[in-house]
Enzyme design. Structure first.
Site, PDB file in Angstrom:
ATOM      1  N   ASP A  63     -21.802   3.610   2.457  1.00  0.00           N
ATOM      2  CA  ASP A  63     -21.866   4.180   1.102  1.00  0.00           C
ATOM      3  C   ASP A  63     -21.925   5.704   1.140  1.00  0.00           C
ATOM      4  O   ASP A  63     -22.743   6.333   0.467  1.00  0.00           O
ATOM      5  CB  ASP A  63     -23.060   3.618   0.322  1.00  0.00           C
ATOM      6  CG  ASP A  63     -22.765   2.237  -0.269  1.00  0.00           C
ATOM      7  OD1 ASP A  63     -21.614   1.785  -0.157  1.00  0.00           O
ATOM      8  OD2 ASP A  63     -23.688   1.626  -0.824  1.00  0.00           O
ATOM      9  N   HIS A 131     -19.796   0.180  -1.648  1.00  0.00           N
ATOM     10  CA  HIS A 131     -19.232   1.070  -2.657  1.00  0.00           C
ATOM     11  C   HIS A 131     -17.940   1.724  -2.192  1.00  0.00           C
ATOM     12  O   HIS A 131     -17.048   1.974  -3.009  1.00  0.00           O
ATOM     13  CB  HIS A 131     -20.246   2.155  -3.036  1.00  0.00           C
ATOM     14  CG  HIS A 131     -21.290   1.690  -3.999  1.00  0.00           C
ATOM     15  ND1 HIS A 131     -21.222   1.913  -5.359  1.00  0.00           N
ATOM     16  CD2 HIS A 131     -22.435   0.996  -3.801  1.00  0.00           C
ATOM     17  CE1 HIS A 131     -22.273   1.379  -5.951  1.00  0.00           C
ATOM     18  NE2 HIS A 131     -23.040   0.818  -5.026  1.00  0.00           N
TER      19      HIS A 131
END
Length: 723
Positions: A63, A131
């Site tokens: 992420d 993400h």
């Protein structure tokens, strides 16, 4: 006589210093005029800390970006910070001992600091998270862009989520050997099933297993939010020494020992608050991990650019000053003043806490506006009620004081603990179960699946439908639904064309059969069957005619079309007054030779080593004892074929001039000018792949005989100490 200085220098020569950080989330809330720069500023502080502390490498646990398609601003700030802190003339002292082609994919399948064209003094190793995971055409991630630019070493990929093989990056500095394992994010439920089915295999170095420090970084749920929606620690192998756990944002920087698995777990947490939750209010840290032999120590470092965040939870019925307000009328103003006083106290505490961690020269700066969250339980006893003000109107009273001006306060009622029953005596699920079914925790695929179960689909596969919707909603793939429908129709068409003469009554059965096959393929592989596209004609103008891949005529419907397309000649457009020439498709260039080992920082060492010593380490499984050496013997023939060590590519010889004369003879109306100098012998860029000799099957073998299967039980390890 050995002095203290000499001993400290010797220890430093054998110590690998790693700065560990996870969940930078660069780009989070970047459109906010107050908090838009928080994420990249904290990431820049992390990279500056790594350079100032003179670490050997940086390890990121996923992420790095908040979105898998980061904005230009986010990409610019990350690349700027990496270039400012990672590039330099200082040689990197980490030596790679493993086969880099096993750890790094893509055009540059080697570590960046061994690239002779880039001066990397501090390498960055990173896995991807949930993400910034790969998506879209080509299945590229944002980390692929950073790797191809030479700024990041992207490892720990999981191309098959139901068959995962984890091979470490083997690094050495002095007498300290590090086996760096990485596993990028996989959907938790699928990963749980893959571990349970025994489809995850770990590899270890072939010899001297007790000399390696085994470090692993993962990016999964650490806590059991659902029954299978997390990664249990006991799923990981016992030979690990330390696990860096990403994805969880609460900072638990001190490693915790797991007595059952005999390894430590460190959870650095995020470097920016992405939600107003108690876990985000914990002070943010990164850590410098120092490895010497099998021992390690951790030095936590608190981040100073983090926006201060204070959170408090109160119960109005327990507050003495306002306990009796529930029985009075028109008490909203008095209750609001009381709550505003609590918020003012939190603001003062946040600013004071920020000043305590700043340097003296930074105290003159204006402190940033803090994040404040006040949770208020407003259930009134005895049948009364609390007249609370609108949360957004209350929050707007602090526009000039806080950063989150719309959600400072949160009102909620205490839920009843008694279990309710319906007429048929069936108990209502517990509150924890009902909370899991809330709209915030329901995945798009589940909603689509429940909706489609009530439908009667004939052509479109049901399970991959939800995957396409998830890509459209969560990943921002604007063409996900269009591509899904197009690919499904093309697959159905291809299936019908492959059948013999079929009556109209049998079409429905054929559609149903192919749909079930597509659903089985997706359930097994987790990927949809993608359509094949014909090569774009030279005369095709994308500006006027649109993208070639989106056209129906671009799809390869049958194998005959694909074979015919391979045999067709490409007609080049006529230029000037010359006629169009028919050109056969060029053969695919030969595979490039593996790059030579030994980067800029290792040039002196490589020159002194013999050719036999610059070999890869053979990795085998953890349960077997192997008497082979770390260095592969360079024998002319072996019973078990292994990949040869990368060698420098030999210079390509000049090709004979006869083919060029024949090519020029085809066009008599146009003359050719040759500016080549006879004193230099440089190969043609376009023909280099054709001139190079193809590697034989004896030189490259994809057999996995160099590795042994994973053990069924854990091996006993030597006792290690932690300083």
């Amino acid at each position: 006589m050995t002095t203290l200085l000499d001993s400290s220098i010797a220890v430093a020569a054998d110590t690998i210093r790693i700065l560990v950080a996870t969940d930078s989330h660069v780009g989070y809330n970047e459109r906010d005029h107050i908090r838009g720069d928080d994420s990249w500023k904290s990431f820049h502080e992390v990279m500056c800390l790594a350079k100032d502390r003179d670490v050997d490498m940086v390890l990121l646990g996923g992420d790095l970006f908040h979105e898998n398609k980061p904005s230009r601003k986010s990409m610019y700030q990350v690349m700027r910070s990496l270039r400012m802190n990672c590039l330099g003339d200082k040689p990197c002292q980490l030596e790679v001992l493993s086969d880099m082609t096993e750890n790094f994919q893509g055009a540059f399948n080697h570590v960046n600091y061994e690239d002779p064209d880039i001066n990397i003094s501090m390498p960055v190793f990173s896995i991807h998270g949930n993400h910034d995971d790969p998506s879209g055409e080509g299945h590229f991630a944002a980390l692929d862009l950073l790797q191809v630019s030479g700024l990041v070493n992207y490892f720990g990929r999981t191309p098959e989520s139901d068959n995962i093989q984890i091979k470490p990056v083997l690094l050495q500095k002095g007498n300290t050997k590090l086996a760096l394992y990485g596993m990028s994010n996989v959907r938790d439920e699928r990963l749980f099933r893959t571990f349970r089915d025994g489809k995850v295999k770990f590899f270890q170095p072939g010899t001297q297993k007790e000399d390696w420090f085994n470090l692993m970084t993962v990016h999964q749920n650490h806590h059991s939010y659902t029954e299978t929606g997390y990664l249990p620690e006991n799923f990981l192998p016992e030979f690990l020494d330390l696990v860096i756990w990403g994805h969880e944002h609460e900072c638990l920087i001190d490693p915790k020992y797991n007595p059952e698995m005999n390894f430590h777990v460190m959870q650095p947490g995020s470097s920016v608050a992405t939600s107003l939750m108690p876990g985000e209010a914990v002070p943010k840290h990164v850590a410098i991990l120092s490895l010497t032999g099998r021992d390690f120590k951790v030095e936590p470092i608190r981040l100073k650019t983090i926006r201060p965040f204070k959170m408090k939870e109160i119960v109005l019925a327990d507050e003495k000053e306002i306990k009796n307000l529930a029985k009075r009328q028109d008490h909203r103003a008095e209750l609001t003043r009381y709550l505003m006083g609590i918020v003012d106290e939190l603001i003062d505490e946040a600013i004071e806490e920020w000043r305590e961690i700043q340097y003296e020269d930074e105290l003159e700066e204006e402190p940033p506006k803090p994040l404040i969250r006040l949770r208020v339980e407003f259930s009134a006893p005895g049948g009364g009620h609390y007249d609370c003000e609108n949360p957004q109107r209350f929050s707007n009273r602090f526009v000039e004081k806080v950063a989150n001006t719309n959600d400072i306060i949160q009102f909620y009622r205490k839920k009843s603990s008694t279990s309710r029953k319906v007429n048929n005596a069936a108990e209502i699920p517990e509150e924890s179960v009902l909370a899991q079914l809330a709209i915030d925790s329901v995945r798009i695929e589940k909603l689509v699946r429940e909706f489609l179960e009530a439908q009667n689909l004939t052509i479109l596969p049901q399970n991959s439908f939800g995957d396409a919707v998830s890509e459209f909603v969560d990943k921002g793939e604007t063409h996900a639904m269009e591509n899904f429908v197009t690919d499904s129709l093309v697959n159905q068409h291809k299936h019908l064309m492959s059948l013999d003469q079929t009556e109209e009554e049998d079409l429905s059965a054929a559609w149903e059969q192919n749909r079930l096959a597509e659903e089985a393929h997706f359930a097994q592989n987790g990927k949809r069957t993608m359509r094949k596209v014909k090569p774009k004609p030279i005369t095709w103008d994308s500006d006027d005619d649109g993208h070639w891949a989106d056209q129906p005529i671009a799809a390869i419907v049958s194998e005959d079309d694909e074979q015919a397309d391979d045999d067709d000649d490409v007609v080049a457009p006529a230029k000037g007054r010359g006629k169009a020439a028919t050109v056969k498709k060029a053969a695919a260039p030969a595979k490039k030779a593996a790059p030579a080992k030994g980067g800029r920082g290792r040039k002196k060492v490589v020159e002194e080593e013999s050719e036999d010593e610059d070999e890869d380490i053979v990795m085998v499984d953890s349960g077997e004892e192997d008497s082979s050496l770390f260095v592969k013997p360079s024998a002319p023939s072996r019973a078990t074929t292994k990949k040869p060590a990368p060698r420098k590519a030999s210079p390509v010889k000049r090709a004979p001039a006869a083919p060029r004369r024949r090519a020029a003879a085809k066009s008599q109306t146009q003359s050719r000018l040759d500016f080549s100098q006879p004193s230099f012998s440089q190969p043609k860029a376009n023909g280099a792949g054709k001139k190079m000799k193809d590697l034989s099957d004896d030189e490259i073998d994809d057999d996995d005989d160099a590795f042994e299967p994973a053990p069924s039980s854990a091996t006993v390890r030597s006792t290690r100490s932690r300083r």
